[in-house]
Design an enzyme around this catalytic site. Sequence first.
Site, PDB file in Angstrom:
ATOM      1  N   GLU A  33       4.398   6.190  -9.046  1.00 40.93           N
ATOM      2  CA  GLU A  33       4.493   7.365  -9.896  1.00 40.93           C
ATOM      3  C   GLU A  33       4.720   8.560  -8.968  1.00 40.93           C
ATOM      4  OE1 GLU A  33       1.084   8.251 -12.367  1.00 40.93           O
ATOM      5  OE2 GLU A  33       2.115   9.990 -13.231  1.00 40.93           O
ATOM      6  N   ARG A 259      -6.378  -4.036  -3.656  1.00 35.74           N
ATOM      7  CA  ARG A 259      -5.829  -2.862  -2.987  1.00 35.74           C
ATOM      8  C   ARG A 259      -6.336  -2.808  -1.557  1.00 35.74           C
ATOM      9  NH1 ARG A 259      -5.031   1.019  -6.995  1.00 35.74           N
ATOM     10  NH2 ARG A 259      -5.059   2.791  -5.608  1.00 35.74           N
ATOM     11  N   LYS A 269      -4.164   9.229  -4.494  1.00 35.03           N
ATOM     12  CA  LYS A 269      -3.337  10.427  -4.486  1.00 35.03           C
ATOM     13  C   LYS A 269      -4.125  11.633  -4.992  1.00 35.03           C
ATOM     14  CE  LYS A 269      -0.033   8.101  -6.390  1.00 35.03           C
ATOM     15  NZ  LYS A 269       1.204   7.634  -7.045  1.00 35.03           N
TER      16      LYS A 269
HETATM   17  P1  ATP Z   1      -3.409   6.124  -6.191  1.00 38.72           P
HETATM   18  O1  ATP Z   1      -4.703   5.506  -6.614  1.00 38.72           O
HETATM   19  O2  ATP Z   1      -3.330   6.353  -4.728  1.00 38.72           O
HETATM   20  O3  ATP Z   1      -3.065   7.330  -6.956  1.00 38.72           O
HETATM   21  P2  ATP Z   1      -1.697   4.584  -7.785  1.00 38.72           P
HETATM   22  O4  ATP Z   1      -1.959   3.158  -8.003  1.00 38.72           O
HETATM   23  O5  ATP Z   1      -2.014   5.519  -8.871  1.00 38.72           O
HETATM   24  O6  ATP Z   1      -2.357   4.998  -6.430  1.00 38.72           O
HETATM   25  P3  ATP Z   1       1.118   4.349  -7.981  1.00 38.72           P
HETATM   26  O7  ATP Z   1       2.148   5.344  -7.662  1.00 38.72           O
HETATM   27  O8  ATP Z   1       0.915   3.990  -9.394  1.00 38.72           O
HETATM   28  O9  ATP Z   1      -0.234   4.870  -7.362  1.00 38.72           O
HETATM   29  O10 ATP Z   1       1.290   3.057  -7.091  1.00 38.72           O
HETATM   30  C1  ATP Z   1       2.475   2.352  -6.910  1.00 38.72           C
HETATM   31  C2  ATP Z   1       2.135   0.951  -6.515  1.00 38.72           C
HETATM   32  O11 ATP Z   1       1.351   0.922  -5.322  1.00 38.72           O
HETATM   33  C3  ATP Z   1       1.319   0.258  -7.582  1.00 38.72           C
HETATM   34  O12 ATP Z   1       1.860  -1.021  -7.792  1.00 38.72           O
HETATM   35  C4  ATP Z   1      -0.065   0.178  -7.001  1.00 38.72           C
HETATM   36  O13 ATP Z   1      -0.740  -0.959  -7.440  1.00 38.72           O
HETATM   37  C5  ATP Z   1       0.203   0.127  -5.505  1.00 38.72           C
HETATM   38  N1  ATP Z   1      -0.920   0.670  -4.756  1.00 38.72           N
HETATM   39  C6  ATP Z   1      -1.461   1.903  -4.872  1.00 38.72           C
HETATM   40  N2  ATP Z   1      -2.516   2.042  -4.040  1.00 38.72           N
HETATM   41  C7  ATP Z   1      -2.637   0.864  -3.377  1.00 38.72           C
HETATM   42  C8  ATP Z   1      -3.543   0.371  -2.378  1.00 38.72           C
HETATM   43  N3  ATP Z   1      -4.524   1.120  -1.889  1.00 38.72           N
HETATM   44  N4  ATP Z   1      -3.361  -0.891  -1.926  1.00 38.72           N
HETATM   45  C9  ATP Z   1      -2.369  -1.645  -2.401  1.00 38.72           C
HETATM   46  N5  ATP Z   1      -1.485  -1.246  -3.339  1.00 38.72           N
HETATM   47  C10 ATP Z   1      -1.613  -0.005  -3.822  1.00 38.72           C
HETATM   48 MG    MG Z   2      -1.052   5.104 -10.766  1.00 40.11          MG
END
Ligand code: ATP
Ligand code: MG
Length: 566
Positions: A33, A259, A269
């Site tokens: 995102e 994760r 983020k």
């Molecule tokens: P954040 O919690 O940092 O905001 P998010 O999951 O909301 O992360 P996205 O932009 O939705 O961020 O993530 C894109 C992809 O990266 C998703 O498939 C998510 O599962 C993966 N992802 C995000 N954080 C991690 C992590 N710490 N380890 C592994 N994969 C991750």
């Molecule tokens: Mg997300």
Amino acid sequence: MLNTGPSNFIQEIISQDLLKGKHKTVVTRFPPEPNGYLHIGHAKSICLNFGLAEKFGGRCHLRFDDTNPRKEDPEFVRSIIEDVRWLGYDWGEHLYYASDYFSRFYNFALQLIEQGRAYVCSLNPEEIRRFRGTLTEPGKNSLYRERGIEENLELFEGMKRGLFQEGQHVLRAKIDMASPNINMRDPVIYRIMKEDHHRTGDTWCIYPTYDYAHCLSDSLENITHSLCSLEFEDHRPLYDWFLEQLNVECHPRQIEFARLNLNYTVMSKRKLSMLVQKNHVQGWDDPRMPTLSGLRRRGYTPRSIRKFCDLIGVAKSENIVDMSLLEYCIREDLNKIAPRVMGVLNPLKVVITNYPPEHSEALEAVNNPEDESMGTRLVPFSRELFIEREDFREDPPKKYFRLAPGREVRLRYAYFITCEKVIKDEKTGEILEVHCSYDPQTRGGSAPDGRKVKGTLHWVSSRHARKAAVRIYDRLFLRPNPAQDEKKGLDFSEALNPESLKEMRDCQVEPGLEKAGIGDRFQFERLGYFCLDPESEPGRPVFNRIVSLKDTWAKIEKKMQSESGS
Ligand code: ATP
Ligand code: MG
């Protein structure tokens, strides 16, 4: 091939699927995102998705999950593209945006309404929450759940045309308010949001929710395996429900993995964005940040990050990875490729009293003992030098093998010198200069008579050296798990390390470094690996320390533990 990492359970599943003839080509996606910069956790997902596609000769899409205009920004789109490329991955022509599917999502929603599987609900957000029930109590049906299809179609169109206020109506899936899985209790699939979108402008004032948009995006792109982090496990039934009701041709398989968590930092983020907004760091690319842009600016190589992702592996259970593993990966990489140079962070003047005053000479120094092909260079030597202040002690403790009164040491690639005299400020007692004599017979660093010295120091010639600033970084947080603090109701920013950045402005480096370009990486002998920062200006280089040579942190921690008696 970029990713030759070890096998994991997801790879096994894909192998089986291919064996059974379920798919011919493997198609994965990385779906960020655009509401922030990517961090090292995302790198895990990127390496996994692109790595698997590569391994199986398939493809991986880069898809922006841009369904919430309130939080998203084209700056983030740009940075994400840059970061994934920098890591070394290529999506070819497969760059997609969920927002490009908005019309199709809308038509799918009409289909659900026509099937009697979605309805416009006019409870307010607070009521929706109350009606949802809890983990132990079932939810209650909305008063609007039995609205007729015609009325639903009419209201939904009105939502789209902007006839209603935000929060006045939502579109919900009609599943089961008593489901033990809360995600299945008539989840919202569209909400009114009077907000311009960075790609679709003012075309829409209703936006789909993540759960609804994600599975459909995957399906529209013919994704075979949709990999996501563990928190989406409970969303999988919903993912499957939408695709089953809509009877789409492609129904990808969602597979969850744990994760990445790293200690002494935060990895979401939202939290990273707060650090930026509250000026706890200088920006998303601050070299202390676990963002890919921060790590890049710090001097991390893409290869070291991919190596790290290989080493941590992919599993189903959450754990916290030690920061020292990431540091190990960059040390390993730079040990092989970084040229060695000499730089003095905290200079102390040394005068070689028996060296001719106007004379200077060029001494040969090895660029990388690990790689002969990197050759040698000449470094200037003269009567006045700088050494590291901590390499001299007037009263050396036991086992201190560096310079001290009467003691002989080696200057790397140069001569043996012996300390003859210490010049001090009469008032303060501060050591101003150390006077030494050198043995001309020891040119190159060894004595013809075979005598040995215990210490070898780095140095620069004061007349030839260039001034530089050096930034030494430490852990961003003092406590290993700041995110946990937040769960306990504490402000995670209170655990910030006030000494995470130390800037030293009077460093002296060998003259050859004048030619260094932004982003170039070096090993400063005995001090660690350094990278030239973009804030450097002509005549005023700024070096970031990427990592020390040894894991001093682990040592300090051990010491603290033994002191506290644990
Ligand atoms: P954040 O919690 O940092 O905001 P998010 O999951 O909301 O992360 P996205 O932009 O939705 O961020 O993530 C894109 C992809 O990266 C998703 O498939 C998510 O599962 C993966 N992802 C995000 N954080 C991690 C992590 N710490 N380890 C592994 N994969 C991750
Ligand atoms: Mg997300």
